[in-house]
Design a protein around this motif. Structure first.
Motif, PDB file in Angstrom:
ATOM      1  N   PRO A 154       0.833  -1.209   0.000  1.00 34.65           N
ATOM      2  CA  PRO A 154       0.000   0.000   0.000  1.00 34.65           C
ATOM      3  C   PRO A 154       0.869   1.262   0.000  1.00 34.65           C
ATOM      4  N   PRO A 155       0.341   2.363  -0.537  1.00 34.45           N
ATOM      5  CA  PRO A 155       1.124   3.597  -0.614  1.00 34.45           C
ATOM      6  C   PRO A 155       1.600   4.094   0.750  1.00 34.45           C
ATOM      7  N   ALA A 156       2.645   4.892   0.722  1.00 31.98           N
ATOM      8  CA  ALA A 156       3.257   5.443   1.931  1.00 31.98           C
ATOM      9  C   ALA A 156       2.247   6.181   2.790  1.00 31.98           C
ATOM     10  N   GLY A 157       2.504   6.181   4.095  1.00 34.29           N
ATOM     11  CA  GLY A 157       1.633   6.908   4.999  1.00 34.29           C
ATOM     12  C   GLY A 157       2.191   6.899   6.408  1.00 34.29           C
ATOM     13  N   TYR A 158       1.534   7.651   7.277  1.00 36.65           N
ATOM     14  CA  TYR A 158       1.921   7.667   8.680  1.00 36.65           C
ATOM     15  C   TYR A 158       0.717   8.074   9.512  1.00 36.65           C
ATOM     16  N   GLY A 159       0.816   7.857  10.808  1.00 37.51           N
ATOM     17  CA  GLY A 159      -0.274   8.202  11.703  1.00 37.51           C
ATOM     18  C   GLY A 159       0.197   9.112  12.819  1.00 37.51           C
ATOM     19  N   LEU A 160      -0.691  10.004  13.238  1.00 37.23           N
ATOM     20  CA  LEU A 160      -0.451  10.885  14.375  1.00 37.23           C
ATOM     21  C   LEU A 160      -1.518  10.575  15.423  1.00 37.23           C
ATOM     22  N   ILE A 161      -1.133  10.512  16.670  1.00 39.88           N
ATOM     23  CA  ILE A 161      -2.076  10.202  17.735  1.00 39.88           C
ATOM     24  C   ILE A 161      -2.100  11.367  18.716  1.00 39.88           C
ATOM     25  N   ASP A 162      -3.288  11.942  18.916  1.00 39.57           N
ATOM     26  CA  ASP A 162      -3.486  13.040  19.865  1.00 39.57           C
ATOM     27  C   ASP A 162      -4.337  12.495  21.005  1.00 39.57           C
ATOM     28  N   ILE A 163      -3.746  12.380  22.189  1.00 38.56           N
ATOM     29  CA  ILE A 163      -4.432  11.808  23.345  1.00 38.56           C
ATOM     30  C   ILE A 163      -4.891  12.922  24.266  1.00 38.56           C
ATOM     31  N   ASP A 164      -6.183  12.921  24.592  1.00 35.17           N
ATOM     32  CA  ASP A 164      -6.770  13.890  25.513  1.00 35.17           C
ATOM     33  C   ASP A 164      -7.237  13.124  26.751  1.00 35.17           C
ATOM     34  N   MET A 165      -6.413  13.110  27.779  1.00 42.30           N
ATOM     35  CA  MET A 165      -6.721  12.333  28.983  1.00 42.30           C
ATOM     36  C   MET A 165      -7.930  12.894  29.717  1.00 42.30           C
TER      37      MET A 165
ATOM     38  N   THR B 109      -7.502  10.949  19.154  1.00 41.72           N
ATOM     39  CA  THR B 109      -7.809  11.130  17.744  1.00 41.72           C
ATOM     40  C   THR B 109      -6.646  10.581  16.946  1.00 41.72           C
ATOM     41  N   LEU B 110      -6.948   9.661  16.047  1.00 40.09           N
ATOM     42  CA  LEU B 110      -5.940   9.089  15.160  1.00 40.09           C
ATOM     43  C   LEU B 110      -6.066   9.779  13.811  1.00 40.09           C
ATOM     44  N   THR B 111      -5.025  10.495  13.421  1.00 44.91           N
ATOM     45  CA  THR B 111      -4.987  11.157  12.121  1.00 44.91           C
ATOM     46  C   THR B 111      -4.046  10.370  11.234  1.00 44.91           C
ATOM     47  N   ARG B 112      -4.539   9.942  10.085  1.00 45.28           N
ATOM     48  CA  ARG B 112      -3.704   9.209   9.127  1.00 45.28           C
ATOM     49  C   ARG B 112      -3.479  10.089   7.901  1.00 45.28           C
ATOM     50  N   ARG B 113      -2.242  10.101   7.456  1.00 44.82           N
ATOM     51  CA  ARG B 113      -1.904  10.768   6.196  1.00 44.82           C
ATOM     52  C   ARG B 113      -1.340   9.701   5.285  1.00 44.82           C
ATOM     53  N   THR B 114      -1.981   9.514   4.136  1.00 46.84           N
ATOM     54  CA  THR B 114      -1.611   8.451   3.202  1.00 46.84           C
ATOM     55  C   THR B 114      -1.420   9.037   1.810  1.00 46.84           C
ATOM     56  N   TRP B 115      -0.391   8.550   1.127  1.00 48.57           N
ATOM     57  CA  TRP B 115      -0.128   8.993  -0.237  1.00 48.57           C
ATOM     58  C   TRP B 115      -1.187   8.413  -1.168  1.00 48.57           C
ATOM     59  N   SER B 116      -1.772   9.263  -2.009  1.00 48.35           N
ATOM     60  CA  SER B 116      -2.747   8.834  -3.009  1.00 48.35           C
ATOM     61  C   SER B 116      -2.149   9.031  -4.389  1.00 48.35           C
ATOM     62  N   PRO B 117      -1.698   7.928  -5.037  1.00 53.02           N
ATOM     63  CA  PRO B 117      -1.147   8.075  -6.389  1.00 53.02           C
ATOM     64  C   PRO B 117      -2.161   8.685  -7.366  1.00 53.02           C
ATOM     65  N   ALA B 118      -3.441   8.350  -7.204  1.00 51.63           N
ATOM     66  CA  ALA B 118      -4.465   8.879  -8.114  1.00 51.63           C
ATOM     67  C   ALA B 118      -4.587  10.398  -8.011  1.00 51.63           C
ATOM     68  N   ASP B 119      -4.437  10.928  -6.782  1.00 51.63           N
ATOM     69  CA  ASP B 119      -4.541  12.371  -6.568  1.00 51.63           C
ATOM     70  C   ASP B 119      -3.187  13.068  -6.621  1.00 51.63           C
TER      71      ASP B 119
END
Length: 75
Positions: free
Chosen positions: A35-46, A52-62
């Protein structure tokens, strides 16, 4: 979850509650073999007992990074 180069979100039962398991794709994949490159960011609010899980993924189509967010309740 292993080393499978896929974005995933799962849970495991533990003696003290549920543990979230987050998988991320390879940060350097061009999308031809895995699958295309990507990464995740996790923001924890105790205070709110949530994350909140934010995913950034490469979209070859876009020819651009695509961002998605998902709220994850904490025990």
């Amino acid at each position: 979850h292993g080393h499978n180069h896929r974005a995933s979100l799962g849970t495991l039962a533990t003696p003290t509650g549920t543990a979230h398991v987050i998988g991320a794709p390879s940060a350097s994949s061009d999308g031809t073999k895995h699958p295309p490159a990507g990464y995740g960011l996790i923001d924890i609010d105790m205070d709110a007992r949530s994350a909140t899980l934010t995913r950034r993924t490469w979209s070859p189509a876009d020819n651009a990074m695509v961002t998605t967010e998902r709220a994850v309740p904490l025990p």
